[in-house]
Design a protein around this motif. Structure first.
Motif, PDB file in Angstrom:
ATOM      1  N   SER A   1       3.937 -82.596 -16.115  1.00 45.42           N
ATOM      2  CA  SER A   1       3.472 -81.216 -16.259  1.00 45.42           C
ATOM      3  C   SER A   1       4.621 -80.227 -16.112  1.00 45.42           C
ATOM      4  CB  SER A   1       2.389 -80.926 -15.219  1.00 45.42           C
ATOM      5  OG  SER A   1       2.014 -79.570 -15.236  1.00 45.42           O
ATOM      6  N   ALA A   2       5.475 -80.453 -15.125  1.00 44.02           N
ATOM      7  CA  ALA A   2       6.606 -79.542 -14.903  1.00 44.02           C
ATOM      8  C   ALA A   2       7.572 -79.560 -16.084  1.00 44.02           C
ATOM      9  CB  ALA A   2       7.331 -79.925 -13.618  1.00 44.02           C
ATOM     10  N   ILE A   3       7.865 -80.740 -16.606  1.00 42.31           N
ATOM     11  CA  ILE A   3       8.770 -80.850 -17.755  1.00 42.31           C
ATOM     12  C   ILE A   3       8.158 -80.163 -18.971  1.00 42.31           C
ATOM     13  CG2 ILE A   3       9.866 -82.455 -19.370  1.00 42.31           C
ATOM     14  CD1 ILE A   3       9.933 -84.485 -16.965  1.00 42.31           C
ATOM     15  N   ALA A   4       6.882 -80.443 -19.243  1.00 41.10           N
ATOM     16  CA  ALA A   4       6.208 -79.841 -20.396  1.00 41.10           C
ATOM     17  C   ALA A   4       6.161 -78.322 -20.281  1.00 41.10           C
ATOM     18  CB  ALA A   4       4.798 -80.412 -20.525  1.00 41.10           C
ATOM     19  N   ARG A   5       5.896 -77.831 -19.075  1.00 33.83           N
ATOM     20  CA  ARG A   5       5.847 -76.375 -18.863  1.00 33.83           C
ATOM     21  C   ARG A   5       7.217 -75.743 -19.124  1.00 33.83           C
ATOM     22  NH1 ARG A   5       4.272 -76.469 -13.980  1.00 33.83           N
ATOM     23  NH2 ARG A   5       6.292 -76.128 -13.052  1.00 33.83           N
ATOM     24  N   LEU A   6       8.282 -76.387 -18.638  1.00 29.70           N
ATOM     25  CA  LEU A   6       9.631 -75.862 -18.872  1.00 29.70           C
ATOM     26  C   LEU A   6       9.960 -75.838 -20.365  1.00 29.70           C
ATOM     27  CD1 LEU A   6      11.519 -77.639 -15.941  1.00 29.70           C
ATOM     28  CD2 LEU A   6      11.139 -75.172 -16.180  1.00 29.70           C
ATOM     29  N   GLU A   7       9.506 -76.863 -21.081  1.00 27.49           N
ATOM     30  CA  GLU A   7       9.737 -76.890 -22.525  1.00 27.49           C
ATOM     31  C   GLU A   7       8.927 -75.795 -23.220  1.00 27.49           C
ATOM     32  OE1 GLU A   7       9.756 -80.047 -26.258  1.00 27.49           O
ATOM     33  OE2 GLU A   7       8.477 -80.460 -24.530  1.00 27.49           O
ATOM     34  N   ARG A   8       7.648 -75.659 -22.877  1.00 36.43           N
ATOM     35  CA  ARG A   8       6.809 -74.619 -23.491  1.00 36.43           C
ATOM     36  C   ARG A   8       7.356 -73.225 -23.236  1.00 36.43           C
ATOM     37  NH1 ARG A   8       2.716 -77.601 -21.273  1.00 36.43           N
ATOM     38  NH2 ARG A   8       2.478 -76.119 -19.560  1.00 36.43           N
ATOM     39  N   ASP A   9       7.894 -73.021 -22.024  1.00 36.50           N
ATOM     40  CA  ASP A   9       8.414 -71.706 -21.649  1.00 36.50           C
ATOM     41  C   ASP A   9       9.811 -71.446 -22.202  1.00 36.50           C
ATOM     42  OD1 ASP A   9       6.058 -71.349 -20.278  1.00 36.50           O
ATOM     43  OD2 ASP A   9       6.931 -71.619 -18.282  1.00 36.50           O
ATOM     44  N   GLY A  10      10.363 -72.402 -22.943  1.00 40.25           N
ATOM     45  CA  GLY A  10      11.672 -72.229 -23.549  1.00 40.25           C
ATOM     46  C   GLY A  10      12.835 -72.414 -22.594  1.00 40.25           C
ATOM     47  N   GLN A  11      12.576 -72.941 -21.407  1.00 36.92           N
ATOM     48  CA  GLN A  11      13.646 -73.178 -20.440  1.00 36.92           C
ATOM     49  C   GLN A  11      14.288 -74.556 -20.627  1.00 36.92           C
ATOM     50  OE1 GLN A  11      12.498 -72.185 -16.396  1.00 36.92           O
ATOM     51  NE2 GLN A  11      10.930 -70.813 -17.195  1.00 36.92           N
ATOM     52  N   LEU A  12      13.682 -75.361 -21.493  1.00 37.33           N
ATOM     53  CA  LEU A  12      14.170 -76.709 -21.772  1.00 37.33           C
ATOM     54  C   LEU A  12      13.974 -76.952 -23.256  1.00 37.33           C
ATOM     55  CD1 LEU A  12      15.184 -78.932 -19.803  1.00 37.33           C
ATOM     56  CD2 LEU A  12      12.847 -79.823 -19.779  1.00 37.33           C
ATOM     57  N   ASP A  13      15.045 -77.327 -23.968  1.00 38.21           N
ATOM     58  CA  ASP A  13      14.870 -77.592 -25.389  1.00 38.21           C
ATOM     59  C   ASP A  13      14.215 -78.965 -25.574  1.00 38.21           C
ATOM     60  OD1 ASP A  13      16.930 -79.716 -25.749  1.00 38.21           O
ATOM     61  OD2 ASP A  13      18.355 -78.099 -25.346  1.00 38.21           O
ATOM     62  N   PRO A  14      13.669 -79.222 -26.757  1.00 35.92           N
ATOM     63  CA  PRO A  14      12.929 -80.475 -26.981  1.00 35.92           C
ATOM     64  C   PRO A  14      13.745 -81.735 -26.684  1.00 35.92           C
ATOM     65  CG  PRO A  14      12.444 -78.943 -28.743  1.00 35.92           C
ATOM     66  CD  PRO A  14      13.545 -78.323 -27.917  1.00 35.92           C
ATOM     67  N   GLU A  15      15.011 -81.743 -27.030  1.00 35.14           N
ATOM     68  CA  GLU A  15      15.854 -82.916 -26.755  1.00 35.14           C
ATOM     69  C   GLU A  15      16.018 -83.137 -25.254  1.00 35.14           C
ATOM     70  OE1 GLU A  15      20.478 -84.010 -27.369  1.00 35.14           O
ATOM     71  OE2 GLU A  15      19.416 -83.373 -29.180  1.00 35.14           O
ATOM     72  N   ALA A  16      16.239 -82.062 -24.520  1.00 32.41           N
ATOM     73  CA  ALA A  16      16.365 -82.177 -23.062  1.00 32.41           C
ATOM     74  C   ALA A  16      15.054 -82.625 -22.434  1.00 32.41           C
ATOM     75  CB  ALA A  16      16.815 -80.839 -22.463  1.00 32.41           C
ATOM     76  N   ALA A  17      13.935 -82.192 -23.006  1.00 34.67           N
ATOM     77  CA  ALA A  17      12.629 -82.623 -22.490  1.00 34.67           C
ATOM     78  C   ALA A  17      12.446 -84.128 -22.689  1.00 34.67           C
ATOM     79  CB  ALA A  17      11.509 -81.842 -23.172  1.00 34.67           C
ATOM     80  N   VAL A  18      12.817 -84.626 -23.856  1.00 36.24           N
ATOM     81  CA  VAL A  18      12.716 -86.073 -24.123  1.00 36.24           C
ATOM     82  C   VAL A  18      13.568 -86.839 -23.122  1.00 36.24           C
ATOM     83  CG1 VAL A  18      13.309 -87.890 -25.788  1.00 36.24           C
ATOM     84  CG2 VAL A  18      12.082 -85.841 -26.547  1.00 36.24           C
ATOM     85  N   GLU A  19      14.766 -86.344 -22.854  1.00 35.58           N
ATOM     86  CA  GLU A  19      15.645 -86.993 -21.875  1.00 35.58           C
ATOM     87  C   GLU A  19      15.025 -86.955 -20.476  1.00 35.58           C
ATOM     88  OE1 GLU A  19      19.563 -85.256 -22.083  1.00 35.58           O
ATOM     89  OE2 GLU A  19      19.673 -85.597 -24.245  1.00 35.58           O
ATOM     90  N   ALA A  20      14.414 -85.842 -20.110  1.00 35.94           N
ATOM     91  CA  ALA A  20      13.782 -85.718 -18.793  1.00 35.94           C
ATOM     92  C   ALA A  20      12.611 -86.687 -18.661  1.00 35.94           C
ATOM     93  CB  ALA A  20      13.332 -84.283 -18.556  1.00 35.94           C
ATOM     94  N   PHE A  21      11.789 -86.796 -19.707  1.00 36.89           N
ATOM     95  CA  PHE A  21      10.677 -87.745 -19.674  1.00 36.89           C
ATOM     96  C   PHE A  21      11.195 -89.178 -19.540  1.00 36.89           C
ATOM     97  CE2 PHE A  21       8.193 -84.361 -22.040  1.00 36.89           C
ATOM     98  CZ  PHE A  21       7.289 -84.119 -21.009  1.00 36.89           C
ATOM     99  N   SER A  22      12.288 -89.466 -20.220  1.00 37.21           N
ATOM    100  CA  SER A  22      12.894 -90.802 -20.125  1.00 37.21           C
ATOM    101  C   SER A  22      13.423 -91.069 -18.713  1.00 37.21           C
ATOM    102  CB  SER A  22      14.022 -90.930 -21.156  1.00 37.21           C
ATOM    103  OG  SER A  22      14.637 -92.182 -21.058  1.00 37.21           O
ATOM    104  N   ARG A  23      14.077 -90.075 -18.109  1.00 38.18           N
ATOM    105  CA  ARG A  23      14.549 -90.221 -16.726  1.00 38.18           C
ATOM    106  C   ARG A  23      13.374 -90.455 -15.781  1.00 38.18           C
ATOM    107  NH1 ARG A  23      18.491 -86.614 -18.352  1.00 38.18           N
ATOM    108  NH2 ARG A  23      17.336 -84.745 -17.780  1.00 38.18           N
ATOM    109  N   LEU A  24      12.276 -89.733 -16.025  1.00 42.90           N
ATOM    110  CA  LEU A  24      11.085 -89.915 -15.204  1.00 42.90           C
ATOM    111  C   LEU A  24      10.565 -91.344 -15.313  1.00 42.90           C
ATOM    112  CD1 LEU A  24       8.786 -88.953 -13.387  1.00 42.90           C
ATOM    113  CD2 LEU A  24       7.658 -88.018 -15.428  1.00 42.90           C
ATOM    114  N   ASP A  25      10.487 -91.864 -16.528  1.00 45.78           N
ATOM    115  CA  ASP A  25      10.021 -93.242 -16.711  1.00 45.78           C
ATOM    116  C   ASP A  25      10.904 -94.221 -15.936  1.00 45.78           C
ATOM    117  OD1 ASP A  25       7.964 -92.379 -18.341  1.00 45.78           O
ATOM    118  OD2 ASP A  25       9.021 -92.832 -20.210  1.00 45.78           O
ATOM    119  N   GLY A  26      12.208 -94.012 -16.004  1.00 48.25           N
ATOM    120  CA  GLY A  26      13.127 -94.892 -15.280  1.00 48.25           C
ATOM    121  C   GLY A  26      12.971 -94.777 -13.778  1.00 48.25           C
TER     122      GLY A  26
END
Length: 143
Positions: free
Chosen positions: A44-69
């Protein structure tokens, strides 16, 4: 081992003001215990940061991947009726939102009902105050 609230996990996933502190904390003790809902809270936090423009889509994908790890190696407290009942009690005792009450209830379960035996990594002031009142030791470097 420390109990990690999602507020302390998110800076491990995206660059924030407290990223260095929580990264250093994880480096000192890489064992994480948290509740099963932390993964959703972090999503939720990652998605919110992406929606709010504080995280670009590529950085969001990387963050989700870090979360999975990260989530692949942590220990999760699962939902149970005792956790739910504890969370309900906490809502009457402290000014908490539902997810924060569940986090704190999971920490109480992780400590086997002895909060003083488990340190809590948390950046949320309201949750930290309730945790202290319940007897947890807070990671002082994060406050």
């Amino acid at each position: 081992m420390k109990y990690w609230d999602s507020s302390a996990l998110v800076p491990l996933l995206v660059s924030q003001r407290n990223t260095r502190k929580v990264s250093a904390l994880l480096g000192e003790d890489p064992a994480i215990i948290t509740w099963w809902g932390s993964r959703v809270e972090c999503d939720s936090a990652i998605a919110r940061l992406e929606r709010d423009g504080q995280l670009d889509p590529e950085a969001a994908v990387e963050a989700f991947s870090r979360l999975d790890g990260l989530a692949g190696g942590w220990q999760e407290i699962q939902l149970a009726s005792t956790l739910r009942d504890t969370a309900r009690r906490l809502l009457r005792s402290h000014a908490l939102r539902a997810a924060d009450a569940l986090q704190l209830a999971a920490a109480i379960c992780a400590s086997e009902g002895r909060p003083a035996t488990l340190e809590l990594a948390c950046l949320d002031e309201r949750l930290a105050l309730a945790a202290q009142r319940e007897g947890f030791r807070l990671v002082s470097s994060l406050l």
